[in-house]
Each structure stands twice: as structure tokens, then as C-alpha cells.
Design a protein around this motif. Structure first.
Motif, PDB file in Angstrom:
ATOM      1  N   GLU A   2      14.128  -2.369   1.063  1.00 34.90           N
ATOM      2  CA  GLU A   2      13.562  -1.238   1.805  1.00 34.90           C
ATOM      3  C   GLU A   2      13.780   0.075   1.046  1.00 34.90           C
ATOM      4  OE1 GLU A   2      14.384   1.060   5.973  1.00 34.90           O
ATOM      5  OE2 GLU A   2      14.612  -1.123   5.940  1.00 34.90           O
ATOM      6  N   LEU A   3      14.923   0.189   0.375  1.00 34.41           N
ATOM      7  CA  LEU A   3      15.213   1.382  -0.414  1.00 34.41           C
ATOM      8  C   LEU A   3      14.221   1.532  -1.568  1.00 34.41           C
ATOM      9  CD1 LEU A   3      17.041   3.795  -1.026  1.00 34.41           C
ATOM     10  CD2 LEU A   3      18.433   2.254  -2.407  1.00 34.41           C
ATOM     11  N   LEU A   4      13.899   0.435  -2.220  1.00 35.72           N
ATOM     12  CA  LEU A   4      12.927   0.488  -3.316  1.00 35.72           C
ATOM     13  C   LEU A   4      11.537   0.874  -2.815  1.00 35.72           C
ATOM     14  CD1 LEU A   4      13.950  -2.610  -5.461  1.00 35.72           C
ATOM     15  CD2 LEU A   4      14.314  -0.202  -5.954  1.00 35.72           C
ATOM     16  N   ALA A   5      11.176   0.394  -1.655  1.00 42.44           N
ATOM     17  CA  ALA A   5       9.881   0.758  -1.085  1.00 42.44           C
ATOM     18  C   ALA A   5       9.832   2.250  -0.760  1.00 42.44           C
ATOM     19  CB  ALA A   5       9.608  -0.074   0.165  1.00 42.44           C
ATOM     20  N   LYS A   6      10.917   2.790  -0.214  1.00 46.18           N
ATOM     21  CA  LYS A   6      10.970   4.226   0.092  1.00 46.18           C
ATOM     22  C   LYS A   6      10.938   5.057  -1.181  1.00 46.18           C
ATOM     23  CE  LYS A   6      11.153   4.830   4.484  1.00 46.18           C
ATOM     24  NZ  LYS A   6      10.063   5.492   5.169  1.00 46.18           N
ATOM     25  N   LEU A   7      11.660   4.636  -2.217  1.00 48.88           N
ATOM     26  CA  LEU A   7      11.621   5.351  -3.490  1.00 48.88           C
ATOM     27  C   LEU A   7      10.219   5.371  -4.071  1.00 48.88           C
ATOM     28  CD1 LEU A   7      14.906   4.238  -5.263  1.00 48.88           C
ATOM     29  CD2 LEU A   7      14.275   6.544  -4.568  1.00 48.88           C
ATOM     30  N   PHE A   8       9.551   4.239  -4.020  1.00 46.36           N
ATOM     31  CA  PHE A   8       8.177   4.164  -4.512  1.00 46.36           C
ATOM     32  C   PHE A   8       7.259   5.063  -3.683  1.00 46.36           C
ATOM     33  CE2 PHE A   8       3.942   2.265  -4.594  1.00 46.36           C
ATOM     34  CZ  PHE A   8       3.704   2.277  -5.958  1.00 46.36           C
ATOM     35  N   GLU A   9       7.451   5.044  -2.379  1.00 44.45           N
ATOM     36  CA  GLU A   9       6.617   5.846  -1.477  1.00 44.45           C
ATOM     37  C   GLU A   9       6.760   7.340  -1.753  1.00 44.45           C
ATOM     38  OE1 GLU A   9       6.891   6.827   3.231  1.00 44.45           O
ATOM     39  OE2 GLU A   9       7.046   4.717   2.657  1.00 44.45           O
ATOM     40  N   VAL A  10       7.954   7.767  -2.135  1.00 45.79           N
ATOM     41  CA  VAL A  10       8.204   9.180  -2.391  1.00 45.79           C
ATOM     42  C   VAL A  10       7.851   9.568  -3.824  1.00 45.79           C
ATOM     43  CG1 VAL A  10      10.019  10.925  -2.544  1.00 45.79           C
ATOM     44  CG2 VAL A  10       9.954   9.362  -0.600  1.00 45.79           C
ATOM     45  N   LEU A  11       8.255   8.764  -4.778  1.00 48.04           N
ATOM     46  CA  LEU A  11       8.111   9.140  -6.179  1.00 48.04           C
ATOM     47  C   LEU A  11       6.738   8.856  -6.776  1.00 48.04           C
ATOM     48  CD1 LEU A  11      11.575   8.075  -7.574  1.00 48.04           C
ATOM     49  CD2 LEU A  11      10.781  10.353  -6.966  1.00 48.04           C
ATOM     50  N   PHE A  12       6.041   7.842  -6.296  1.00 51.83           N
ATOM     51  CA  PHE A  12       4.748   7.505  -6.881  1.00 51.83           C
ATOM     52  C   PHE A  12       3.739   8.644  -6.801  1.00 51.83           C
ATOM     53  CE2 PHE A  12       0.450   5.715  -6.529  1.00 51.83           C
ATOM     54  CZ  PHE A  12       0.349   5.188  -7.811  1.00 51.83           C
ATOM     55  N   PRO A  13       3.556   9.313  -5.655  1.00 50.22           N
ATOM     56  CA  PRO A  13       2.592  10.425  -5.631  1.00 50.22           C
ATOM     57  C   PRO A  13       2.968  11.565  -6.567  1.00 50.22           C
ATOM     58  CG  PRO A  13       3.146   9.755  -3.406  1.00 50.22           C
ATOM     59  CD  PRO A  13       4.062   9.019  -4.321  1.00 50.22           C
ATOM     60  N   VAL A  14       4.266  11.808  -6.734  1.00 51.46           N
ATOM     61  CA  VAL A  14       4.708  12.882  -7.618  1.00 51.46           C
ATOM     62  C   VAL A  14       4.330  12.559  -9.060  1.00 51.46           C
ATOM     63  CG1 VAL A  14       6.732  14.080  -8.533  1.00 51.46           C
ATOM     64  CG2 VAL A  14       6.580  13.568  -6.095  1.00 51.46           C
ATOM     65  N   PHE A  15       4.689  11.370  -9.513  1.00 53.24           N
ATOM     66  CA  PHE A  15       4.393  11.004 -10.887  1.00 53.24           C
ATOM     67  C   PHE A  15       2.902  10.786 -11.118  1.00 53.24           C
ATOM     68  CE2 PHE A  15       8.952   9.933 -10.890  1.00 53.24           C
ATOM     69  CZ  PHE A  15       9.320  10.743 -11.952  1.00 53.24           C
ATOM     70  N   LEU A  16       2.176  10.355 -10.108  1.00 49.26           N
ATOM     71  CA  LEU A  16       0.726  10.235 -10.242  1.00 49.26           C
ATOM     72  C   LEU A  16       0.089  11.608 -10.426  1.00 49.26           C
ATOM     73  CD1 LEU A  16      -1.799   8.423 -10.120  1.00 49.26           C
ATOM     74  CD2 LEU A  16      -1.864   8.879  -7.665  1.00 49.26           C
ATOM     75  N   THR A  17       0.544  12.584  -9.672  1.00 49.79           N
ATOM     76  CA  THR A  17       0.033  13.948  -9.818  1.00 49.79           C
ATOM     77  C   THR A  17       0.375  14.519 -11.194  1.00 49.79           C
ATOM     78  OG1 THR A  17       0.328  14.267  -7.442  1.00 49.79           O
ATOM     79  CG2 THR A  17       0.053  16.243  -8.783  1.00 49.79           C
ATOM     80  N   ILE A  18       1.580  14.264 -11.659  1.00 50.10           N
ATOM     81  CA  ILE A  18       1.967  14.720 -12.993  1.00 50.10           C
ATOM     82  C   ILE A  18       1.095  14.066 -14.048  1.00 50.10           C
ATOM     83  CG2 ILE A  18       3.827  14.615 -14.711  1.00 50.10           C
ATOM     84  CD1 ILE A  18       5.788  14.953 -12.356  1.00 50.10           C
TER      85      ILE A  18
END
Length: 65
Positions: A2-18
Motif C-alpha cells: 500500500e505504501l508503494l501504491a501511495k508513493l506512486f500516486e503522489v510522485l508519478f504526476p510530479v515526475f511526469l510533469t517534469i
């Protein structure tokens, strides 16, 4: 897991925008960023602050102390 899913949920949009910004900067290096900076400062930041204050259980007494 569940922690990995939350990390992906938070960090993926940031790195995608970058990544999109990096790609667009390479494509058109003369891109004027003044509009994006003004929009983020005048609309994005107040929206994030308002959303944060309305979704948490913060009441006005906390600010008055």
C-alpha cells in the motif's frame, strides 16, 4: 504494498510533469515561461491552499491562538 501504491500516486504526476517540461524545453528552447509562472502563482497556489484548508479538520481557533 500500500505504501508503494501511495508513493506512486503522489510522485508519478510530479515526475511526469517534469518530464513533459523537459521534453518541451528541448523541443522549443525559446518557450516563454512567464505565463506559466504567473498562472501558477496567481491561481495554482491559492487553489492548493484553499483545498488543503477545506479538506483538513482545521478550525479558525487554531489560527486565532
Amino acid at each position: 504494498m500500500e505504501l508503494l501504491a501511495k508513493l506512486f500516486e503522489v510522485l508519478f504526476p510530479v515526475f511526469l510533469t517534469i518530464a513533459i517540461g523537459y521534453w518541451y524545453g528541448k523541443k522549443d528552447p525559446r518557450f516563454d515561461t512567464k505565463f506559466i509562472t504567473t498562472f501558477a502563482g496567481n491561481f495554482g497556489l491559492p487553489a492548493i491552499i484553499f483545498y488543503s484548508l477545506t479538506t483538513t479538520n482545521i478550525n479558525i481557533d487554531l489560527f486565532l491562538r
